[in-house]
Design a protein around this motif. Structure first.
Motif, short mmCIF file in Angstrom:
data_model
loop_
_atom_site.label_atom_id
_atom_site.label_comp_id
_atom_site.label_asym_id
_atom_site.label_seq_id
_atom_site.Cartn_x
_atom_site.Cartn_y
_atom_site.Cartn_z
N GLN B 57 1.01 -1.34 -0.19
CA GLN B 57 0.21 -0.15 -0.14
C GLN B 57 0.88 1.72 -0.02
N GLU B 58 2.02 0.89 0.68
CA GLU B 58 2.93 1.76 1.13
C GLU B 58 3.16 2.97 -0.27
N ILE B 59 4.26 1.48 -1.13
CA ILE B 59 5.04 1.29 -2.04
C ILE B 59 4.19 2.38 -3.68
N SER B 60 2.70 1.87 -3.72
CA SER B 60 1.63 2.00 -4.06
C SER B 60 1.63 3.84 -4.09
N SER B 61 1.21 4.17 -2.86
CA SER B 61 0.70 5.18 -2.12
C SER B 61 1.94 5.59 -2.83
N LEU B 62 3.30 5.70 -2.69
CA LEU B 62 4.13 6.54 -3.32
C LEU B 62 4.16 5.98 -4.89
N GLY B 63 3.67 5.18 -5.27
CA GLY B 63 3.59 5.67 -7.14
C GLY B 63 4.17 4.83 -7.35
N LEU B 64 4.58 3.86 -7.07
CA LEU B 64 5.92 2.66 -7.73
C LEU B 64 5.09 1.24 -7.49
N PRO B 65 5.20 0.72 -8.59
CA PRO B 65 4.62 -0.94 -8.95
C PRO B 65 4.86 -1.40 -7.33
N PRO B 66 3.69 -2.22 -7.46
CA PRO B 66 3.45 -3.28 -6.47
C PRO B 66 4.29 -4.42 -6.12
N VAL B 67 4.72 -4.57 -5.06
CA VAL B 67 5.57 -5.45 -4.22
C VAL B 67 5.01 -6.37 -4.54
N TRP B 68 4.13 -6.89 -4.33
CA TRP B 68 3.55 -8.32 -4.02
C TRP B 68 1.90 -8.19 -4.77
N THR B 69 1.86 -9.08 -5.69
CA THR B 69 0.87 -9.08 -6.01
C THR B 69 -0.40 -10.35 -5.61
N GLU B 70 -1.39 -10.00 -5.17
CA GLU B 70 -1.83 -10.67 -4.25
C GLU B 70 -2.65 -12.12 -6.07
N SER B 71 -1.54 -12.98 -6.32
CA SER B 71 -2.72 -13.37 -7.14
C SER B 71 -2.89 -14.72 -6.93
N GLY B 72 -4.16 -14.79 -6.38
CA GLY B 72 -4.83 -16.01 -5.67
C GLY B 72 -4.26 -16.33 -3.61
N ASP B 73 -3.47 -17.74 -4.47
CA ASP B 73 -3.30 -18.00 -3.22
C ASP B 73 -1.33 -18.41 -2.82
N SER B 74 -1.01 -17.54 -4.08
CA SER B 74 0.19 -18.07 -3.75
C SER B 74 0.82 -16.71 -3.68
N SER B 75 0.31 -16.43 -2.46
CA SER B 75 1.34 -14.39 -2.04
C SER B 75 3.19 -14.60 -1.77
N LEU B 77 6.66 -13.19 -2.56
CA LEU B 77 7.12 -12.06 -2.57
C LEU B 77 7.97 -11.85 -3.73
N ASN B 78 7.25 -10.74 -4.79
CA ASN B 78 8.11 -11.20 -6.21
C ASN B 78 9.81 -9.93 -5.63
N ILE B 79 10.30 -10.63 -5.92
CA ILE B 79 11.96 -10.42 -5.38
C ILE B 79 12.94 -9.24 -6.33
N VAL B 80 12.14 -9.34 -7.35
CA VAL B 80 12.36 -8.27 -8.84
C VAL B 80 12.30 -7.15 -7.98
N ALA B 81 10.98 -7.67 -7.95
CA ALA B 81 9.90 -6.03 -8.05
C ALA B 81 9.81 -5.22 -6.52
N VAL B 82 10.54 -6.60 -5.55
CA VAL B 82 10.92 -5.64 -4.39
C VAL B 82 12.30 -4.92 -3.98
N LEU B 83 13.51 -5.57 -5.70
CA LEU B 83 14.72 -4.99 -4.99
C LEU B 83 14.20 -3.68 -6.54
N ASN B 84 13.77 -3.85 -7.48
CA ASN B 84 13.15 -2.79 -7.47
C ASN B 84 12.68 -0.88 -6.89
#
Lengths: 449, 583
Positions: B57-75, B77-84
């Protein structure tokens, strides 16, 4: 140059007769007449009192002796020693007495200039001229003796009367345009009468014999004016000396100024020669002089003078006059033309020891004589261009165009020359001391030859 | 300047203030980060999910791509996204820091500028204050000066009034004085009159003339009665004298006029000759400059002028005079133009000559120059004389009179001077003649004595010859030597003996002999002896005669010398006489 012995005299009364033959001197109340050539006493007359004025008649036959205090005039005859004449002016008093040009009338001016009494020796007749003005020179006879000009004052106005001296006929009587007439003088040819105002105003008026005003001359205003006036013997020039230390020369045709002579404190004119009198005591003790001088005596103790020619420019000693006193000692007071008209000698009162000689041909300064003391008197030789002057010391000074010389009067007891008179021949000079006189004979050309 | 120092202090403190909170802030933030890393327990095993969503939420509020997507159950953590995301965050942070820094700097700058401005403001304020004060001062002074001027003006006015008053007083005094004078004089006159009257009335006996016997008139005539006739006679005589005076004066003037006329005539003639001589030359030289016709006309005119002037000289009337002055003026102008032309010509010639100096020799040029200069000088002289004449003619008669007088006087003086010179020369000549006579006499005497001596010598020789003995030969040679030696010494001795003699003599003879004169005299005497051959040169040929001869010459020298000396005295005497006479 030779000198006679010294004779006594009083009141500086010593005159040579107009014909040049006799010398009359007054000693107290005695009148002594000497022969000029031998100096022997010819006549001796005794007057009633101490003589205050003495004058020869024009024909050298009579001598007038005036005793102003007593109001008396006595006349003596040379031809008839016994003859006598006494004129008593009485209680009215007497201030001036003079001969008329014919030598037969005596003009007495009474006290307060009340009138002029004309006494005739021919007829004993008396006539009076009223209202004469008391001034510097109020009466003048023309050179030929035919006319008399008299300054008069009536109703606070100046008048001039011209009389024919022959019979005292009043020829002309006219008012002059003066505030306060100070003097009048005939031109030597007797045709023009110069009249000047008192020193308060610079004004010279020229009248013809017939009373016409020929011209008026005024050099400046608002300052002290004319101090002395003199005609040249040729009647060609009228020299006017004034309080501004200048002499102005006026010509006889247009009556305008043709030259102006200044008396500067520094002489720079290149044409002029400046003679300076230098006094020196003879050096005592030098071998060449001692013996000679001690034997001859007198000159050892006298200062000797000689003239030195100064190189220009020369600073002339000037005395500043006191501005608070009347008749300030400044301005040209004496003017004298030489007999041949060529030179004019002047004296400026604030440079009392200097005589200026001007050349009337060049209209320029010719010579400046600077004496060691104030000049008392100077007079031109009546025959030659030669000027004699004295300064009240024991020396006589002579100037001629050739040069200048100072002569010691070789008499004992320090004869101081106060005044001098030329004999009419120009061959001798009468030197007057305080109570003595002495004759000085010039060496003439004939004697040399 | 306590204020400025205070201001400085404040500024420095504010700067410190400005700097320290920022640093503190950054440090504190860093510390906060570390602290959060190390201390905070934001994420635990249990609340990963919440944390993830929170950060997301925070990140999105900052206008960055979300780090984690709730794609179904598999929650997961997208590391690449996190790193980015982290990288972006870091980048962001860095940028934020940089901007912060720049902001800080900006702030510093602005604060300092504010300080500066404040300072200038205060300074300006001070200046303003000062100028205000000055202004008031000046105003005050102006006021004072105005006051002063006013007072002075009033003073001046007063003074003027005073002067006026004084002048009035003086004038009134003068008039009063004059009045008084007149009154006094009148009174005086009245008194005089009265005194006169009294004297007349009293018939005072005392006033009298006492003459032994009357004397005749100087002219021997009897005195005449006063009549109208005598009066008329007097008038007549007076006018006669006046007339004769005017007549004499008139005659003088006429004479002078005639002379001046003569001079004028001569000058005219000269001028005509000069101008006419110039004319043909001008014509031949440059006919191109002026037409022939014009020149001829000019000439005619000129001639006419001259003729008219000639006539007018003879005439006397006013018109003639006018004509004369006109003609003179014309001629004068012409002469002037002529001279000017000459001048210009000269300058032209000079220029030309200077141009081709090589062609024209130097000498001729100089000659020409000299000639021209001379001509110019002459012309100038001419002009001057003419000018004078013109003035004479125009101005009044008086100048003529004086001029003639002056010229006469010059002549007279010159004559006098020449006469004096002649006299002195004559005197000198006389002196020379006397001297010459003396010398000739001396020479004659010398020759006489020489003759006698010659005779003596002859007789002596004869005796010697007749008494010639054989013993004489042996004596001869030493005699010769000694005598020749003696000759020289004697000669010097002669002079030497003469000199002392002279010195001894001097005091008795005269008062002022100078030693210089002695030396000179002795030299001259020996010279004289030598020139008169009394010291023979051929003495060696006739040795026997020498002894006597020398002695004789010696005495003779002395004699001559004394004579010479006397001449000198006589000369002195004459000189002194001259002096006396000049005196």
């Amino acid at each position: 140059m030779n000198f006679s012995e010294v004779f006594k005299q009083s009141n500086q009364l010593c005159k040579v007769s107009p014909d040049g033959k006799y010398l009359a001197t007054c000693v107290q109340y005695r009148l002594v007449v000497r022969d000029v050539s031998t100096l022997q006493i010819m006549h001796l007359y005794t007057c009633l009192d101490q003589i205050s004025h003495m004058e020869w008649s024009s024909d050298s036959l009579f001598i007038l002796c005036a005793m102003y205090k007593r109001g008396l005039v006595q006349v003596w005859s040379l031809e008839q020693p016994d003859w006598h004449c006494k004129i008593d002016e009485g209680s009215i008093g007497l201030v001036s007495s003079r001969w008329s040009p014919d030598g037969r009338h005596i003009l007495n001016t009474t006290e307060f200039h009340l009138r002029i009494t004309v006494w005739s020796l021919c007829t004993k007749a008396v006539s009076y001229i009223k209202y004469p003005k008391a001034c510097q020179k109020g009466i003048d006879f023309s050179r030929d003796g035919s006319y008399m000009a008299l300054a008069e004052r009536r109703d606070c106005k100046d008048f001039v009367s011209i009389f024919v001296c022959d019979d005292w006929h009043l020829l002309r009587h006219f008012e002059t345009e003066t505030q306060d007439l100070a003097g009048l003088e005939w031109s030597p040819n007797g045709c023009v009468l110069a009249v000047w105002d008192s020193c308060l105003e610079y004004k010279v008026l020229l009248y013809s014999l017939d009373g016409r005003l020929l011209s008026t001359y005024s050099a400046y205003e608002w300052s002290l004016g004319v101090k002395s006036v003199s005609w040249s013997p040729s009647s060609q020039f009228l020299a006017i000396g004034s309080y501004d230390e200048k002499v102005r020369i006026i010509n006889h045709i247009t009556w305008k100024k043709i030259a102006q002579f200044q008396h500067p404190a520094t002489v720079e004119s290149t044409k002029a020669t400046v003679y300076k009198e230098v006094e020196r005591r003879p050096a005592v003790g030098t071998d060449e002089m001692s013996l000679h001088n001690i034997t001859t005596g007198s000159t050892l103790f006298n200062t000797q003078s000689k003239y030195e020619i100064c190189s220009l420019p020369v600073q002339v000693p000037v005395v500043k006059p006191d501005p608070d006193r009347a008749n300030p000692k400044i301005g040209v007071s004496v003017l004298a033309f030489s007999s041949n008209n060529h030179y004019l000698a002047t004296k400026n009162d604030n440079m009392a020891s200097v005589v200026w000689v001007w050349n009337m041909q060049m209209m320029s300064l010719q010579a400046v004589l600077e004496q060691t003391s104030a000049v008392r008197c100077f007079q031109w030789d009546p025959c030659h261009p030669r000027l004699a002057l004295c300064t009240g010391n024991t020396k006589l000074y002579l100037w001629s165009p050739g040069g200048c010389v100072a002569v010691q009067v070789p008499t004992e007891g320090g004869f101081q020359v106060h005044s001098l008179n030329w004999h009419c021949s120009g061959n001798s000079l009468i030197l007057l001391g305080k109570e003595q006189l002495c004759l000085c004979y010039m060496e003439t050309d004939e004697e040399d030859k | 300047m306590p204020e400025s120092s205070l201001v400085k202090d404040g500024r420095s403190s504010s700067v410190e203030y400005g700097a320290s909170p920022l640093r503190q802030f950054s440090q504190s933030s860093l510390l906060l980060h570390r602290n959060s890393y190390m201390l905070s327990t934001f994420c635990t095993e249990h609340n990963v999910q919440q944390c993830l969503s929170h950060i997301n939420q925070e990140i999105s509020s900052l206008g960055l791509p979300p780090v984690w997507t709730e794609s179904g159950d598999s929650s997961e953590l997208n590391i690449v996204a996190v790193l980015n995301c982290m990288y972006d965050l870091i980048q962001l942070q860095r940028r934020g820091l940089r901007t912060l820094e720049s902001m800080e700097v900006e702030q510093l700058k602005s604060s300092s500028s504010i300080d500066h401005l404040q300072l200038t403001i205060t300074r300006l304020k001070e200046q303003l204050e000062l100028s205000k004060r000055e202004n008031t001062g000046l105003l005050e002074r102006e006021r004072q000066l105005q006051l002063k001027a006013k007072s002075l003006q009033s003073c001046l006015k007063n003074e003027k009034e005073e002067v006026q008053k004084l002048q009035n007083i003086i004038a009134s005094r003068a008039s009063q004085y004059n009045h008084e004078m007149k009154r006094k004089e009148r009174e005086f006159n009245k008194l005089k009159e009265r005194l006169n009257q009294l004297l007349v009335d009293k018939k005072e006996k005392k006033q009298a003339i006492d003459v032994l016997n009357n004397i005749g008139r100087a002219d021997g005539k009897r005195s005449l009665w006063k009549t109208e006739k005598t009066e008329a006679k007097h008038e007549g005589e007076m006018y006669k004298t006046l007339l004769s005076d005017y007549d004499a004066r008139h005659r003088e003037l006429v004479l002078e006029n005639a002379e001046l006329r003569k001079v004028l005539q001569q000058i005219k003639k000269d001028m005509v000759s000069i101008l006419s001589s110039r004319k043909p030359a001008a014509k031949s030289d440059k006919p191109e400059h002026s037409g022939v016709q014009a020149t001829s006309e000019e000439e005619e005119e000129e001639e006419e002028v001259f003729d008219s002037s000639k006539e007018s000289v003879e005439l006397y009337c006013f018109h003639a005079r006018e004509k004369l002055t006109n003609s003179i003026r014309l001629q004068w102008r012409r002469l002037k133009s002529h001279v000017e032309r000459l001048d210009s010509q000269a300058s032209l010639v000079q220029m030309v000559e200077s141009k081709n100096t090589d062609a024209v020799p130097q000498e001729t040029q100089e000659e020409e120059m000299d000639r021209l200069k001379l001509e110019i000088q002459q012309c100038k002289d001419f002009i001057q004389t003419q000018q004078q004449l013109l003035q004479h003619q125009v101005s009044s008669a008086c100048d003529e009179e004086t001029a003639s007088l002056l010229s006469n006087c010059y002549m007279l003086q010159e004559k006098e001077r020449l006469g004096d010179e002649w006299k002195t020369l004559e005197e000198q000549r006389k002196i020379f003649e006397r001297e010459r006579k003396n010398f000739t006499e001396a020479a004659i005497r010398l020759s006489h004595e020489r003759k006698a001596f010659e005779e003596d010598r002859a007789t002596w020789l004869k005796h010697q010859f007749l008494n010639l003995s054989p013993f004489a030969d042996s004596k001869k040679t030493p005699l010769l030597k000694s005598k020749s030696a003696f000759l020289i010494s004697a000669e010097t001795e002669a002079a030497a003996t003469v000199a002392p003699e002279k010195l001894i003599k001097c005091p008795s003879d005269t008062a002022s002999p100078t030693p210089r004169c002695v030396a000179l005299a002795s030299a001259s005497t020996t010279d004289l002896c030598r020139t008169l051959c009394f010291i023979p040169e051929n003495s060696s040929v006739q040795p026997k005669t020498n002894g006597e001869h020398v002695e004789e010459s010696g005495t003779f020298c002395g004699d001559v010398f004394v004579q010479h000396q006397q001449w000198e005295y006589s000369e002195d005497h004459t000189l002194s006489q001259e002096k006396n006479s000049s005196i």
